[in-house]
Enzyme design. Structure first.
Site, PDB file in Angstrom:
ATOM      1  N   LYS A  52      -3.625  -9.108  -7.412  1.00  0.00           N
ATOM      2  CA  LYS A  52      -4.815  -9.478  -6.559  1.00  0.00           C
ATOM      3  C   LYS A  52      -6.155  -8.707  -6.950  1.00  0.00           C
ATOM      4  CE  LYS A  52      -5.534  -8.109  -2.528  1.00  0.00           C
ATOM      5  NZ  LYS A  52      -5.829  -7.720  -1.264  1.00  0.00           N
TER       6      LYS A  52
ATOM      7  N   LYS B 264     -10.811  -4.113  -4.010  1.00  0.00           N
ATOM      8  CA  LYS B 264     -11.963  -3.125  -4.009  1.00  0.00           C
ATOM      9  C   LYS B 264     -11.303  -1.876  -4.728  1.00  0.00           C
ATOM     10  CE  LYS B 264     -12.403  -3.408   0.489  1.00  0.00           C
ATOM     11  NZ  LYS B 264     -12.173  -4.766   1.117  1.00  0.00           N
TER      12      LYS B 264
ATOM     13  N   LYS C 235       0.954  -1.267   0.074  1.00  0.00           N
ATOM     14  CA  LYS C 235       0.020   0.067   0.022  1.00  0.00           C
ATOM     15  C   LYS C 235       0.860   1.144  -0.070  1.00  0.00           C
ATOM     16  CE  LYS C 235      -4.433  -1.732   1.322  1.00  0.00           C
ATOM     17  NZ  LYS C 235      -5.774  -1.624   2.078  1.00  0.00           N
TER      18      LYS C 235
HETATM   19  P1  TYM Z   1     -10.083  -6.406   3.337  1.00  0.00           P
HETATM   20  O1  TYM Z   1     -11.085  -5.417   3.317  1.00  0.00           O
HETATM   21  O2  TYM Z   1      -9.009  -6.094   2.270  1.00  0.00           O
HETATM   22  O3  TYM Z   1     -10.463  -7.896   2.625  1.00  0.00           O
HETATM   23  C1  TYM Z   1     -11.617  -8.387   3.254  1.00  0.00           C
HETATM   24  C2  TYM Z   1     -11.602 -10.142   3.303  1.00  0.00           C
HETATM   25  O4  TYM Z   1     -11.554 -10.483   1.820  1.00  0.00           O
HETATM   26  C3  TYM Z   1     -10.399 -11.092   1.599  1.00  0.00           C
HETATM   27  N1  TYM Z   1      -9.840 -10.842   0.205  1.00  0.00           N
HETATM   28  C4  TYM Z   1      -9.480 -11.763  -0.624  1.00  0.00           C
HETATM   29  N2  TYM Z   1      -9.609 -13.061  -0.650  1.00  0.00           N
HETATM   30  C5  TYM Z   1      -9.395 -13.739  -1.943  1.00  0.00           C
HETATM   31  N3  TYM Z   1      -9.027 -13.135  -3.141  1.00  0.00           N
HETATM   32  C6  TYM Z   1      -9.052 -11.870  -2.896  1.00  0.00           C
HETATM   33  N4  TYM Z   1      -8.600 -11.094  -4.126  1.00  0.00           N
HETATM   34  C7  TYM Z   1      -9.355 -11.096  -1.817  1.00  0.00           C
HETATM   35  N5  TYM Z   1      -9.248  -9.510  -1.561  1.00  0.00           N
HETATM   36  C8  TYM Z   1      -9.772  -9.522  -0.389  1.00  0.00           C
HETATM   37  C9  TYM Z   1      -9.209 -10.751   2.543  1.00  0.00           C
HETATM   38  O5  TYM Z   1      -8.130 -11.638   2.847  1.00  0.00           O
HETATM   39  C10 TYM Z   1     -10.123 -10.361   3.720  1.00  0.00           C
HETATM   40  O6  TYM Z   1     -10.207 -11.669   4.541  1.00  0.00           O
HETATM   41  N6  TYM Z   1      -7.390  -5.897   7.397  1.00  0.00           N
HETATM   42  C11 TYM Z   1      -8.372  -6.360   6.705  1.00  0.00           C
HETATM   43  C12 TYM Z   1      -9.948  -6.132   7.504  1.00  0.00           C
HETATM   44  C13 TYM Z   1      -9.940  -6.555   8.907  1.00  0.00           C
HETATM   45  C14 TYM Z   1      -9.970  -7.585   9.431  1.00  0.00           C
HETATM   46  C15 TYM Z   1      -9.744  -7.287  10.948  1.00  0.00           C
HETATM   47  C16 TYM Z   1     -10.012  -8.937   8.973  1.00  0.00           C
HETATM   48  C17 TYM Z   1      -9.788  -5.308   9.893  1.00  0.00           C
HETATM   49  N7  TYM Z   1      -9.801  -5.969  11.132  1.00  0.00           N
HETATM   50  C18 TYM Z   1     -10.130  -8.186  12.030  1.00  0.00           C
HETATM   51  C19 TYM Z   1     -10.325 -10.014  10.133  1.00  0.00           C
HETATM   52  C20 TYM Z   1     -10.143  -9.700  11.359  1.00  0.00           C
HETATM   53  C21 TYM Z   1      -8.513  -6.280   5.222  1.00  0.00           C
HETATM   54  O7  TYM Z   1      -7.899  -5.031   4.925  1.00  0.00           O
HETATM   55  O8  TYM Z   1      -9.278  -7.023   4.528  1.00  0.00           O
END
Ligand code: TYM
Length: 335
Positions: A197, A200, A115
């Site tokens: 990847k 969003k 990032k």
């Molecule tokens: P985030 O918002 O980037 O993504 C949310 C969840 O979706 C999964 N994910 C994917 N899985 C497979 N292929 C992809 N292309 C893909 N893009 C996203 C991510 O692995 C995630 O599970 N830091 C976290 C959010 C968060 C969180 C937490 C998660 C904040 N606090 C506590 C678990 C527990 C994040 O940025 O996910």
């Protein structure tokens, strides 16, 4: 009496429209767990502001994400659904855990490196200390499992290390959680660039499928999906040599439950065009009911408000217990 059930928790940043990646990597594995687990799922809006957000979009995305959680099968009566910023304990424990997370550990986080490389003009302190807040999100609820996609595994591992360090000093305060990562769908790649990847925040909108995309839009994006220059158009699973095709196969397998050998047999000799259309149709079949239900829920703002208000109350109850324990252990004077 306290529940005897194991606990599951996860969150997603409402920093953009939810993608097929977040669905297959995460949300899909959250639904249907509430019989066996106490489940907490939240919209990580405090994490979202580590990159600049348009306020109205953040509000809309947060509410839309809640509607999508419910549409994906998370019944708000059985799962605690809440907005991170509505439960102040996240920020409070986040600060404490910042003081137990090492600079070197944070510097090694891949997401921080990625990032900050992509957003050189806004490498803020929050982006760097983000994993300490994520550790707080998790540890407040004492979960057994954290269902996430592959890219979040490193953050859950850091959470485990921080929890172990804390417990080592103060005794058993935190349960040590396990990441729970699906076998298929843990890392969905961009349709426009299969080495990157699906995300969003992807600038190329053709690379990402969104949960609210109309069926025609989904079909159009799959037709354009990047494959390779193999003149035989062989549908064969090889992540290194054929990343585009392997990604499409992963998506198809995750949607239909078929394994890679079966997919290779089904599409032998059919060419990429037919395969891409079949993947598109499988995705439409999976997402269309979710889109329709989420749109219906979004029209009922009063209901969604009631869900997130109740969710915040229930989450605060659990979070408060952990935070009190932590404050006492570290020597904060009781109020
Ligand atoms: P985030 O918002 O980037 O993504 C949310 C969840 O979706 C999964 N994910 C994917 N899985 C497979 N292929 C992809 N292309 C893909 N893009 C996203 C991510 O692995 C995630 O599970 N830091 C976290 C959010 C968060 C969180 C937490 C998660 C904040 N606090 C506590 C678990 C527990 C994040 O940025 O996910």
């Amino acid at each position: 009496m306290e529940s005897e059930k194991k606990v599951m928790l996860s969150g997603i940043q409402p920093s953009g429209a939810l993608t097929l990646g977040s669905y297959l990597g995460a949300i899909r594995n959250w639904a249907g767990r509430a019989e066996k687990f106490d489940c907490y799922y939240f919209m990580a809006d405090m994490h979202a502001i580590t990159s600049r957000q348009v306020p109205a979009d953040l509000r809309r995305n947060t509410l839309e994400q809640l509607a999508q959680y419910i549409a994906c099968g998370l019944d708000p009566e059985k799962n605690v659904l809440f907005v991170q910023s509505h439960v102040p304990h996240h920020a409070q424990l986040g600060w404490v855990l910042n003081c137990y997370t090492m600079f070197g550990e944070l510097s090694r986080m891949t997401q921080y490196k990625d990032k900050s490389a992509k957003n050189a003009e806004n490498i803020n302190g929050g982006l760097f200390t983000y994993p300490a807040l994520m550790a707080a999100d998790i540890l407040l609820y004492q979960p057994d499992y954290v269902p996430v996609g592959e890219d979040q595994k490193q953050h859950v591992e850091l959470t485990r290390n921080v929890a172990q360090r804390f417990n080592g000093i103060y005794g058993d305060v935190f349960k040590i959680p396990e990441p729970y990562i699906p076998e298929v769908g843990a890392r969905i790649m961009s349709l426009a660039d299969p080495l990157d990847k699906m995300s969003k925040s992807d600038k190329d909108q053709n690379g990402s499928i969104h949960l609210m995309d109309a069926p025609e839009e989904i079909m159009r994006k799959f037709k354009r999906a990047v494959t390779d220059s193999d003149t035989e158009h062989c549908v064969h699973y090889d992540r290194a040599e054929k990343p585009g095709v392997a990604n499409l196969m992963q998506i198809y397998a995750a949607c239909t439950g078929e394994n890679y050998e079966a997919i290779e047999r089904t599409f032998a000799g059919q060419g990429y065009g037919a395969f891409k259309a079949a993947v598109g149709e499988a995705v439409v079949a999976l997402l269309d009911p979710i889109r329709t239900e989420a749109a219906r829920l979004l029209a009922d703002k009063a209901y969604l408000e009631e869900v997130y208000r109740k969710g915040a109350q229930r989450a605060s109850y659990t979070a408060e217990k952990t935070l009190r324990k932590v404050y006492k252990k570290i020597g904060f004077l009781a109020t």
